[in-house]
Design a protein around this motif. Structure first.
Motif, PDB file in Angstrom:
ATOM      1  N   ASP A 324     -11.286  31.756 -13.323  1.00  0.00           N
ATOM      2  CA  ASP A 324     -11.519  31.192 -14.565  1.00  0.00           C
ATOM      3  C   ASP A 324     -12.326  32.057 -15.718  1.00  0.00           C
ATOM      4  O   ASP A 324     -13.245  32.203 -15.487  1.00  0.00           O
ATOM      5  N   GLU A 325     -11.620  32.563 -16.659  1.00  0.00           N
ATOM      6  CA  GLU A 325     -11.913  33.717 -17.308  1.00  0.00           C
ATOM      7  C   GLU A 325     -12.647  33.253 -18.318  1.00  0.00           C
ATOM      8  O   GLU A 325     -13.281  33.673 -19.088  1.00  0.00           O
ATOM      9  N   ARG A 326     -12.841  31.693 -18.433  1.00  0.00           N
ATOM     10  CA  ARG A 326     -13.640  31.397 -19.507  1.00  0.00           C
ATOM     11  C   ARG A 326     -15.247  31.176 -19.007  1.00  0.00           C
ATOM     12  O   ARG A 326     -16.289  30.926 -19.756  1.00  0.00           O
ATOM     13  N   ARG A 327     -15.489  31.449 -17.669  1.00  0.00           N
ATOM     14  CA  ARG A 327     -16.670  31.474 -17.157  1.00  0.00           C
ATOM     15  C   ARG A 327     -17.108  32.985 -16.985  1.00  0.00           C
ATOM     16  O   ARG A 327     -16.475  33.866 -16.674  1.00  0.00           O
ATOM     17  N   ARG A 328     -18.439  33.293 -17.586  1.00  0.00           N
ATOM     18  CA  ARG A 328     -18.713  34.598 -17.691  1.00  0.00           C
ATOM     19  C   ARG A 328     -20.295  34.944 -17.078  1.00  0.00           C
ATOM     20  O   ARG A 328     -20.926  34.103 -17.112  1.00  0.00           O
ATOM     21  N   THR A 329     -20.281  36.036 -16.448  1.00  0.00           N
ATOM     22  CA  THR A 329     -21.557  36.533 -15.814  1.00  0.00           C
ATOM     23  C   THR A 329     -21.881  37.615 -16.721  1.00  0.00           C
ATOM     24  O   THR A 329     -21.599  38.518 -17.200  1.00  0.00           O
ATOM     25  N   PHE A 330     -23.512  37.489 -17.039  1.00  0.00           N
ATOM     26  CA  PHE A 330     -24.032  38.697 -18.064  1.00  0.00           C
ATOM     27  C   PHE A 330     -25.178  39.143 -17.116  1.00  0.00           C
ATOM     28  O   PHE A 330     -25.756  38.470 -16.501  1.00  0.00           O
ATOM     29  N   VAL A 331     -25.126  40.456 -16.727  1.00  0.00           N
ATOM     30  CA  VAL A 331     -26.099  41.145 -15.990  1.00  0.00           C
ATOM     31  C   VAL A 331     -26.975  41.974 -17.054  1.00  0.00           C
ATOM     32  O   VAL A 331     -26.336  42.909 -17.507  1.00  0.00           O
ATOM     33  N   LEU A 332     -28.064  41.875 -16.977  1.00  0.00           N
ATOM     34  CA  LEU A 332     -29.226  42.514 -18.087  1.00  0.00           C
ATOM     35  C   LEU A 332     -29.796  43.786 -16.890  1.00  0.00           C
ATOM     36  O   LEU A 332     -30.697  43.163 -16.173  1.00  0.00           O
ATOM     37  N   HIS A 333     -29.476  44.914 -17.115  1.00  0.00           N
ATOM     38  CA  HIS A 333     -30.190  46.125 -16.553  1.00  0.00           C
ATOM     39  C   HIS A 333     -31.243  46.492 -17.232  1.00  0.00           C
ATOM     40  O   HIS A 333     -31.025  47.262 -18.498  1.00  0.00           O
ATOM     41  N   GLU A 334     -32.439  46.676 -16.889  1.00  0.00           N
ATOM     42  CA  GLU A 334     -33.580  47.172 -17.761  1.00  0.00           C
ATOM     43  C   GLU A 334     -33.395  48.782 -17.918  1.00  0.00           C
ATOM     44  O   GLU A 334     -33.130  49.332 -16.926  1.00  0.00           O
ATOM     45  N   THR A 335     -33.399  49.055 -19.141  1.00  0.00           N
ATOM     46  CA  THR A 335     -33.235  50.555 -19.488  1.00  0.00           C
ATOM     47  C   THR A 335     -34.645  51.286 -19.960  1.00  0.00           C
ATOM     48  O   THR A 335     -34.473  52.401 -20.621  1.00  0.00           O
ATOM     49  N   THR A 336     -35.497  50.666 -20.186  1.00  0.00           N
ATOM     50  CA  THR A 336     -36.665  50.948 -20.638  1.00  0.00           C
ATOM     51  C   THR A 336     -37.153  52.375 -20.185  1.00  0.00           C
ATOM     52  O   THR A 336     -37.429  53.372 -20.926  1.00  0.00           O
ATOM     53  N   ALA A 337     -37.240  52.355 -18.769  1.00  0.00           N
ATOM     54  CA  ALA A 337     -37.744  53.757 -18.208  1.00  0.00           C
ATOM     55  C   ALA A 337     -36.785  55.015 -18.537  1.00  0.00           C
ATOM     56  O   ALA A 337     -37.226  56.156 -19.122  1.00  0.00           O
ATOM     57  N   GLU A 338     -35.436  54.458 -18.645  1.00  0.00           N
ATOM     58  CA  GLU A 338     -34.402  55.680 -18.720  1.00  0.00           C
ATOM     59  C   GLU A 338     -34.558  55.965 -20.231  1.00  0.00           C
ATOM     60  O   GLU A 338     -34.542  56.976 -20.771  1.00  0.00           O
ATOM     61  N   ARG A 339     -34.747  54.907 -21.110  1.00  0.00           N
ATOM     62  CA  ARG A 339     -35.004  55.307 -22.645  1.00  0.00           C
ATOM     63  C   ARG A 339     -36.014  56.040 -22.845  1.00  0.00           C
ATOM     64  O   ARG A 339     -35.913  57.094 -23.607  1.00  0.00           O
ATOM     65  N   GLU A 340     -37.266  55.878 -22.163  1.00  0.00           N
ATOM     66  CA  GLU A 340     -38.505  56.747 -22.531  1.00  0.00           C
ATOM     67  C   GLU A 340     -38.319  57.959 -21.984  1.00  0.00           C
ATOM     68  O   GLU A 340     -38.643  59.067 -22.560  1.00  0.00           O
ATOM     69  N   TYR A 341     -37.592  58.136 -20.876  1.00  0.00           N
ATOM     70  CA  TYR A 341     -37.182  59.573 -20.034  1.00  0.00           C
ATOM     71  C   TYR A 341     -36.203  60.369 -21.125  1.00  0.00           C
ATOM     72  O   TYR A 341     -36.630  61.340 -21.325  1.00  0.00           O
TER      73      TYR A 341
END
Length: 582
Positions: A324-341
């Motif tokens: 069912d393409e109307r249903r979606r999963t959103f995954v939020l991966h934290e990039t704070t450490a990568e951004r600071e690096y």
């Protein structure tokens, strides 16, 4: 026995309710539990109507067949109800081919046993309708098997919805509670019927059937008022519960179907938010940046979340759920450490750039002054020993100037990141470096043993540094009175090989392995050792390769050596893929 108006209501209304369940479930057949609920609704209607016909129609031909259909339909209802729970609670292992095949095989076997009744296996006395009373039949040993299978399926359904009620929260808990009430009723009525505790003649009125009607009503209630099937769990245990990232699942109306524990902690919410619009869920944490989470599907891949005074950064990926393409999963991966690096690396790169500018400008200018004044002093003194000392100073100053040039080129490579390569004609680059080397070393013999082919390679403006360093290396490390360096080329298999051959002292096999390493000098000389490392880095960035070979007899340079003496010198081969001509 005649059919009364009461009988029509008694069996007709429950059958209509069951059909209604099937019709509404059909609209959500792609949802977990949708298809088995359609079968359950239709099976219940067949069960109720066939039982009513079998116990109300005074026909020795029709009654037994209708009762047989009702018994088989009862098993279908039990199995389909169980699979509603299986899909809803995501026990996918019960949907493996072996499990589904076993269920289908049992249904076929029971249909044969009921239809053929071999050796009185299902019933020992043919169901008959007594003119003045009720149907009469006596069951055989398979009836026990029939009851056992039905109770096992009903118990499984009861257990799965009970577990869902005890472990779920929010909208899912409400759904499980609603359905669980109906399952408990049909389970209890089945026990009452089997135990013979019904207060009315068993063949005329079926307690289990009444319980099935109650279950159908609860299914309808769940479908309309608890969003059963429309708001169903989607792949929680299989993936989302155990990952370290925040995960959110939305249905086709962008309502929150599921959020794992990390998401609840991130947005400072609780599981009761299940069923609410996604934008309300994310904005409940006071993050205005997130009030359009669903825009991620349109290309937005990064978001910023503020928790108190702390800013956290996340990359967001969106994907559809199942078919069912109307249903979606959103995954939020934290990039704070990568951004600071990355920010720290950018600062270091900027500092390196500043250091490189100082090295190129201030130190090089000072070295140029040292060279200029040294030459002036050499011209004004007659002391031979002092002149040798000044020449040593001058030579080392020139090497230091060369080092600033190489350092500039190394910094350009390190600071460039992912540079775009373009088509570069290799012949003018090589010939330009040959001419510059001739001017810089007038006492050396720099020859072109063959014409460099006119082909283009994928490179950048640093390509000249490759041949400049190789030519200078061949002259500076040469111990002959007249250093001779020959440049030649050949093409093969869409690659061009540029060969830089010298008549110097050669390089040992052990040194050949390490000479391109960072900081390796390769020869006893005053060189820095980073020039050849720069050459290798650049060549490999162009998709090519570089290696060293010993100079062989007759190899482009003519030298006066004894016949039995192996030729001295080495050959540096730069192999680059060229761009084929259209």
């Amino acid at each position: 026995m005649s059919v009364t108006q009461f009988d029509l209501i008694l069996f007709g209304v429950p059958a209509l309710i069951s059909v209604g369940v099937a019709l509404f479930a059909w609209e959500h057949r792609s949802s977990p539990g949708g298809k088995p609920l359609v079968i359950h609704g239709l099976g219940s209607a067949v069960w109720i109507l066939s039982y009513g016909i079998g116990t109300r129609i005074n026909s020795q031909l029709i009654a037994p067949r209708m009762l047989g259909v009702s018994w088989l339909a009862a098993v279908v209802v039990a199995f389909s109800g169980m699979y509603v729970a299986v899909e809803y609670t995501e026990r996918t292992w019960l949907k493996q081919p072996i499990a589904l095949g076993s269920v289908g095989g049992y249904l076929c076997l029971e249909a044969l046993v009921i239809g053929l009744n071999p050796g009185g296996l299902f019933y020992t006395r043919t169901p008959t309708v007594v003119q003045a009373g009720t149907p009469v039949y006596e069951f055989g040993i398979w009836w026990t098997v029939h009851l056992f299978v039905v109770f096992v399926a009903a118990t499984a359904m009861l257990g799965m919805f009970l577990e869902a009620y005890l472990t779920q929260s929010g909208a899912y808990r409400q759904q499980a509670r609603t359905v669980l009430g109906g399952v408990v009723v049909i389970y209890l009525t089945a026990i009452i019927e089997v135990a013979g505790l019904e207060p009315y003649p068993d063949p005329l009125y079926n307690a289990t059937m009444a319980g099935s009607t109650v279950l159908s009503v609860t299914f309808l209630w769940a479908l309309f008022y608890a969003d059963f099937l429309e708001l169903a769990p989607i792949a929680r245990r299989a993936l989302l519960d155990d990952i370290d990232d925040a995960a959110i699942v939305l249905d086709h109306q962008d309502r929150l179907v599921y959020a794992n524990g990390v998401a609840h902690d991130l947005f400072d919410t609780d599981p009761e938010y299940v069923g609410m619009p996604a934008d309300d869920f994310v904005s409940s944490a006071g993050n205005q940046e997130l009030n359009q989470l669903t825009e991620v599907a349109d290309g937005k891949t990064g978001i910023e979340i503020t928790n108190g005074n702390e800013k956290r950064y996340f990359s967001v990926s969106a994907s559809t759920v199942g078919s069912d393409e109307r249903r979606r999963t959103f995954v939020l991966h934290e990039t704070t450490a990568e951004r600071e690096y990355r920010h720290r690396i950018e600062e270091q790169r900027d500092n390196l750039d500043i250091l490189n500018q100082v090295l190129r400008h201030d130190i090089r200018n000072n070295l140029q002054l040292i060279l200029a004044y040294t030459e002036m002093v050499v011209d004004t003194i007659d002391d031979d020993e002092l002149q040798r000392h000044l020449e040593t100073v001058s030579e080392n100053a020139e090497q230091a100037v060369d080092l600033t040039k190489v350092a500039r080129e190394m910094a350009a490579v390190m600071l460039s990141g992912e540079q775009e390569l373009e088509a570069v004609s290799i012949r003018p680059v090589v010939m330009s470096e040959v001419e510059q080397t001739r001017e810089a070393y007038p006492d050396a013999n720099i020859i072109t043993a063959s014409e460099v082919q006119q082909v283009s390679v994928r490179a950048n403006e640093m390509l000249g540094s490759v041949f400049r360093n190789l030519l200078k290396n061949a002259v500076q490390h040469n111990d002959k009175p007249v250093p001779t360096v020959a440049v030649s080329s050949k093409t093969e298999d869409e690659h061009i090989s540029i060969r830089v051959t010298d008549n110097g002292p050669g390089i040992s096999d052990a040194a050949k392995e390490d000479i391109f390493g960072k900081g390796e000098k390769g020869l006893d000389s005053g060189g820095t050792g980073i020039g050849l490392y720069l050459v290798k880095s650049l060549v490999e960035s162009y998709g090519g390769d570089i290696w060293i070979e010993d100079r062989e007899e007759g190899d482009v340079i003519e030298t006066e050596t004894p016949a039995d003496t192996p030729p001295e010198g080495v050959v540096f081969i730069v192999n680059l893929p060229f761009i084929p001509k259209d």
